[in-house]
Design a protein around this motif. Structure first.
Motif, short mmCIF file in Angstrom:
data_model
loop_
_atom_site.label_atom_id
_atom_site.label_comp_id
_atom_site.label_asym_id
_atom_site.label_seq_id
_atom_site.Cartn_x
_atom_site.Cartn_y
_atom_site.Cartn_z
N LEU A 195 33.59 46.05 8.94
CA LEU A 195 33.44 44.77 9.63
C LEU A 195 32.18 44.69 10.49
CD1 LEU A 195 37.13 44.23 10.80
CD2 LEU A 195 35.98 43.12 8.88
N LEU A 199 41.28 39.22 13.32
CA LEU A 199 40.78 40.01 14.44
C LEU A 199 40.54 39.17 15.68
CD1 LEU A 199 39.82 42.78 15.30
CD2 LEU A 199 37.52 42.17 14.57
N SER A 225 38.14 38.55 9.70
CA SER A 225 37.60 38.21 11.02
C SER A 225 38.53 37.28 11.76
CB SER A 225 36.22 37.58 10.88
OG SER A 225 36.30 36.47 10.01
N PHE A 235 30.19 41.21 12.11
CA PHE A 235 30.30 40.92 13.54
C PHE A 235 28.98 41.12 14.27
CE2 PHE A 235 34.68 40.86 12.53
CZ PHE A 235 35.33 40.19 13.56
N LEU A 278 34.66 43.27 18.66
CA LEU A 278 35.22 44.13 17.60
C LEU A 278 35.61 45.50 18.17
CD1 LEU A 278 35.77 44.63 14.56
CD2 LEU A 278 33.42 45.49 14.41
#
Length: 524
Positions: A97, A49, A46, A101, A110
């Motif tokens: 993910l 990202l 995360s 998220f 995302l």
């Protein structure tokens, strides 16, 4: 949570501030995940990202790019395989993910991050592909695979409906670039292929025995202009029409060159003593097939140079048919002139010559069209030579019954042409009427026969001097010829006095005309 989400978006381009927020959000996410009994995701996933910088207003998506495979060196040969790997990688990451998220309320971030990086990657691929086929592969992937259940439409992602969250403007901009590159590639590829087809056609001009050489030109041409529009149709009808417009533009230029070069070739061949028929039939067949293809594929399409293409093809057909008719005319005149002067009646010699010229198997529609013109020409030329030759001389050379001799020739001609082109129009009717006309013993009988000849024989309508000339050849005087011709529909009486017989046959002719009109109306 919504407040945190707004705060994250407002500081997306401020790395130091984002680090602080990330730590706070990640700590809360870890606590929630432990309570749910789920595996704790790696913070680096995360963190990578979310961490972005603002160099030239572009996000740093290095963490995302680690999961998207690099394009292979031989991309044009392995594009499909590479796109499958991209699809698999992006889908797996979104599914992996997504739960984390979603708990943080960051699903929009995302999807947006992966969406932007995917199209950045697609832009890179678009620059590297070199064929129209691969442009279509990319467009099909974006329009069909990307929003499907295999990626954004994956069942595990449907709670947040990612298709509605991604930036559709990116799709539109990319598709416009892809369309432009596709049309540019189509233009280059079609032009190169048509040029190659033209070069092959030049080499095959003398190849008369190979069926592939006979049909190859128009088959290759049609396939060349149809292949990409057909594939584009699987994506979008509008895209297919755009591609077809480019193909037709190149086809028009190609046909103009072909017509110019082919005209020069056919004119030279037509001047030979014994010209080969195949090049003429080959040209007519090619024009006919290409014209038919253009007509059937553009029923609902306007423009695209269709009228210019059709005009070019029709002009080429007219020229080729004119040259063919000139060859047949010269051949028929030479042989029939000799035939009408010879002591022995050997019409079959001329018939054998016709069979030799036209015996090969060609496209039946084209052959029927050609043989119809050949039949009409020969019948007309035969009649003209007949009336130029003294009836008394023909009686001595052929037979006392000249009418029967002409009937036998007419039947032989019809049977020969019909065998070469079944269903051809009958053009020997006037020849078949010669015997009936010669056997008439009264002016009334002559008038009835001539009236039926005018009604039934299309040859007379082609040359309206034939009937009066034929009457003079039979031996009628000038004023008798006028008397007979004056009763025919469309003829102006040449004298004020009209006999009762003339009035009678005017009525008979009028009735025939009415019947003919009724038949024509029923045919319509």
């Amino acid at each position: 949570m919504q407040a945190e989400h707004v705060l994250i978006e407002s500081t997306f381009n401020r790395p130091n501030r984002m680090k602080e927020i990330f730590k706070s959000v990640a700590k809360r996410a870890d606590s929630k995940m432990r309570k749910l009994g789920r595996r704790k995701p790696r913070r680096t996933d995360s963190k990578r990202l979310l961490m972005e910088n603002n160099n030239n207003d572009r996000h740093d998506e290095r963490s995302v790019s680690q999961h998207v495979p690099e394009p292979p060196a031989d991309l044009d040969q392995n594009l499909q395989q590479h796109l499958f790997k991209v699809q698999e990688a992006v889908c797996n990451e979104l599914v992996r993910l997504g739960p984390l998220f979603e708990t943080m309320g960051l699903m929009d971030c995302l999807f947006d991050c992966y969406h932007r990086h995917t199209f950045h990657h697609l832009n890179d691929l678009l620059q590297k592909v070199h064929s129209s086929q691969n442009c279509l592969v990319l467009m099909k992937w974006v329009l069909q695979t990307y929003p499907s259940a295999e990626l954004l439409g994956h069942p595990d992602l449907q709670r947040t409906d990612p298709i509605k969250k991604v930036d559709s403007l990116l799709n539109q901009e990319w598709l416009q670039k892809a369309r432009d590159k596709l049309l540019d590639n189509v233009e280059k590829e079609v032009r190169a292929l048509l040029e190659k087809i033209l070069q092959i056609e030049k080499k095959n001009q003398e190849d008369f025995d190979c069926e592939e050489a006979f049909v190859g030109f128009y088959v290759d041409t049609i396939q060349c202009i149809e292949a990409v529009p057909k594939e584009a149709q699987k994506i979008s009808r509008k895209l297919s029409l755009d591609v077809r417009a480019v193909c037709f533009r190149e086809l028009l230029t190609f046909l103009e060159r072909y017509s110019t070069e082919q005209e020069e070739i056919l004119v030279k061949k037509a001047k030979l003593d014994k010209p080969e028929m195949i090049p003429f039939f080959k040209t007519l067949t090619a024009c006919s097939k290409i014209k038919l293809h253009v007509q059937t594929t553009t029923k609902d399409v306007k423009g695209c140079h269709i009228e210019e293409i059709m005009e070019t093809l029709e002009n080429m057909e007219d020229l080729t048919l004119t040259l063919l008719k000139q060859i047949v005319t010269d051949m028929a005149k030479r042989n029939l002139e000799r035939y009408f002067k010879t002591e022995n009646k050997h019409f079959f010699v001329f018939i054998v010559l016709i069979e030799t010229y036209f015996s090969k198997d060609f496209c039946q529609d084209v052959k029927k069209r050609v043989m119809n013109e050949v039949y009409k020409l020969i019948s007309h030329i035969y009649l003209k030579h007949l009336v130029r030759t003294s009836h008394s001389k023909l009686t001595k050379r052929w037979s006392p019954d000249v009418g029967q001799a002409v009937t036998e020739d007419a039947e032989l001609l019809h049977n020969t042409i019909s065998n070469l082109a079944p269903g051809v129009q009958q053009w020997n009717l006037m020849l078949l009427k010669i015997k009936e006309l010669l056997d008439c013993q009264s002016i009334v009988a002559v008038q009835l026969t001539v009236a039926s000849m005018q009604k039934e024989c299309p040859t007379w309508r082609e040359d309206q001097d034939l009937l009066p000339t034929l009457l003079r050849w039979k031996g009628l005087s000038g004023w008798r010829v006028k008397e007979v011709m004056n009763i025919l529909p469309g003829q102006q009486p040449r004298s004020r006095s009209v006999s009762c017989f003339s009035w009678l046959f005017c009525w008979v002719s009028r009735e025939s005309t009415i019947t003919s009109r009724e038949e024509d109306a029923s045919d319509c």
